[in-house]
Design an enzyme around this catalytic site. Structure first.
Site, short mmCIF file in Angstrom:
data_model
loop_
_atom_site.label_atom_id
_atom_site.label_comp_id
_atom_site.label_asym_id
_atom_site.label_seq_id
_atom_site.Cartn_x
_atom_site.Cartn_y
_atom_site.Cartn_z
CE LYS B 85 -3.88 1.92 2.69
NZ LYS B 85 -4.67 1.77 3.94
CB SER B 158 -8.00 3.60 2.87
OG SER B 158 -7.16 2.99 3.84
CB SER B 182 -8.28 0.83 5.91
OG SER B 182 -8.98 2.04 5.85
#
Lengths: 88, 473
Positions: B85, B158, B182
């Site tokens: 990420k 996210s 997330s």
């Protein structure tokens, strides 16, 4: 006022959508007023940590990449706007 | 032709499968990595999971891994291609956090998780909502990511880019971060496995901070076994993060006791999701587990509590972005003007909204009413779990109340978007470990269930989750 503290230009009064979103979220979080918290301690931190100290000796670090990121520098020093103005 | 067939098959392997093939020298890490780079080249045009593809770094790491394999010095993750990420730092690689502010930011150091995974192959950095604030990846300052199961829908957020990359075979596993859901919500939306470890189990050094008392890094994988492998590789105390620790607790389980919170099956839960999760719970019951209906009475306040604490911490954490040391976007006449210009232009609307909300809830007149109150409600939420875990080993419920929604569907309704995290935020507030695993489909869209365990009992979480997964497959 608040957006000045947050160092953001005065957004809320300029942006209708943001203003609407902001008040709907504030209304929602006001839900917490219903909860009775008398005699309840606060939980700010969940970690199992204890204080950690390092030896008080200088650590040699490679600063080249950090210097590289600086928008403006002179002799490996960061150039910034002046903090005090003439009248101060 | 044999070679082409081999290339096609390589990208859907699990860690364990890829590891044994690498070990038996059926293919090299360079071949495996090249297969993924080709896959990304072909597939990511429609999915848009990656913000940056690190071809050069990946091939260099793959070559180094092949050397190690040749010498017989490999461990389970050596030469395994993965995605990270884009809020975790890989030295010398761009790290944007999905924000325009960091468009040209090159990481000067490695995050601890990256150091720990340095024998893997990093294929690239995945898309996210700006500074991890969002539930759909639509708040990325760059582009939206599509859900590989239905391109018109969001992958969740996210960590949506990481989830989409795993689900579309553009990596073997990925790392995500979870502040209020997330990792688990996008894993659920994309039909993969996602683990949010206990707070403190994994070092946060080198993770761009959103809300420091809630953030945790965790694995997003094709199955539970892989999640366990990655978790064991990244966990542990780190002198660079004083909140990290080495704790692991065990509880002897003879007959599994499962708690089913009545508050997780109320209003707002999609009917098909309810049915799938209840079917999974019946499966456990048929296989000898004890089912207890339990109550987590403060559940209805968790989201409100979260939307005070997370923005408060974010407003402090994001104060560092001022365009002075890095990330300059604009100039200003005076110093204060410089701050204002850079922050106004650098942050997107959702981030600004949360900074202002957090500044408000921390301000002198409102601190007691909002922030302090939320910290007390947090205690009650934590105690709810502690009481329940005296009776049960694990709590099972849905990961998300809704199926993956369409891109654009909820952008005008922030509260509805926030509600998609209703079952996940409590876990962060209480610092517990939780895993989301697939448990069915509705019209082709994945459904996920969440298993929650007491702090530092990830081992039990894996054991209980695997019972469902192994028997079903």
């Amino acid at each position: 006022m608040i957006s000045k503290i947050a160092k953001l230009a005065n957004l809320i009064s300029e942006n209708k959508k943001m203003e609407k979103d902001f008040s709907s979220i504030l209304d929602y979080v006001n839900k917490l007023k219903e909860v009775d918290v008398s005699n309840v301690e606060e939980t700010a931190n969940l970690s199992c940590s204890i204080n950690v100290f390092r030896k008080d000796i200088e650590e040699k670090k490679d600063n080249a990449l950090i210097l590289e990121l600086m928008p403006e520098k002179r002799n490996n020093y960061l150039v910034v706007n002046e903090v005090f103005e003439e009248n101060d | 032709m044999r070679c082409l067939k081999k290339m096609i098959d390589l990208t859907n392997l699990t860690i364990k499968q890829a590891h044994s093939s690498l070990k038996e020298k059926r293919f090299s890490s360079v071949e495996l990595t090249q297969a993924f780079l080709n896959r990304i080249d072909e597939k990511d045009k429609e999915i848009k999971a990656y913000l940056t593809v690190t071809t050069e770094l990946a091939l260099k790491q793959a070559k180094a891994a092949d050397e190690k394999i040749k010498k017989g010095e490999m461990d389970i993750l050596t030469g395994i291609p993965c995605a990270i990420k884009d809020n975790m730092m890989i030295k010398n690689i761009k790290c944007t956090a999905g924000s325009k502010f960091l468009e040209n930011y090159i990481s000067p150091y490695n995050a601890t998780v990256i150091e720990k995974l340095k024998d893997c192959v990093f294929l690239g950095k995945t898309n996210l909502d700006e500074f991890a604030m969002g539930s759909s990846c639509e708040n990325s300052a760059y582009f939206s990511t599509s859900n590989p199961r239905d391109l018109e829908r969001v992958p969740g957020g996210s960590s949506g880019g990481s989830a989409a990359a795993v689900a579309s075979d553009q990596c073997i596993f990925a790392l995500g971060s979870d502040t209020g859901g997330s990792i688990r919500q996008p894993a659920c939306f994309c039909g993969i496995t996602g683990l949010k470890p206990t707070y403190g189990a994994v070092s946060r050094y080198g993770l761009i901070a959103f809300a420091s008392s809630l953030d945790q890094i965790g694995p997003m994988t094709k199955n539970i076994e892989d999640a366990e492998i990655v978790f064991n590789a990244i966990k542990g105390i780190d002198k660079m993060d004083s909140t990290s620790c080495d704790e692991a607790r065990n509880r002897e389980i003879n007959k599994i006791k499962i708690g089913v919170p009545k508050e997780y099956f109320g209003k707002g839960l999609d009917f098909e999701i309810e049915k799938a999760v209840k079917d999974a719970i019946s499966f456990y019951e048929k296989n000898g587990a004890e089912i207890h209906e339990i109550s987590l009475p403060h559940t209805e306040y968790a989201l409100a509590c979260y939307y005070i604490i997370a923005p408060s911490e974010a407003s402090a954490n994001l104060a560092r972005f001022d365009g002075i040391r890095y990330g300059k976007i604009s100039s200003g006449e005076s110093l204060i003007d410089y701050y204002l210009q850079n922050r106004t232009k650098g942050f997107g609307d959702e981030v600004k909204k949360r900074i202002i909300l957090g500044t408000y809830t921390l301000s002198a007149g409102y601190y007691d009413e909002y922030y302090k109150k939320a910290l007390k409600v947090r205690t009650l939420i934590k105690q709810d779990f502690e009481k329940v875990f005296e009776k049960v080993d694990v709590i099972i419920g849905p990961t998300s109340p809704c199926l993956p929604f369409k891109i654009g569907e909820l952008v005008d309704d922030p509260l509805a978007m926030y509600l998609s995290d209703i079952y996940t935020v409590s876990v962060n507030l209480a610092g517990l470990p939780a895993i989301s695993i697939p448990c069915g489909k509705s019209n082709g869209l994945p459904i996920g269930m969440q298993l929650i365990a007491p702090a530092f009992m990830e081992n039990n979480l894996f054991k209980i989750a695997k019972l469902y997964d192994n028997t079903r497959n």
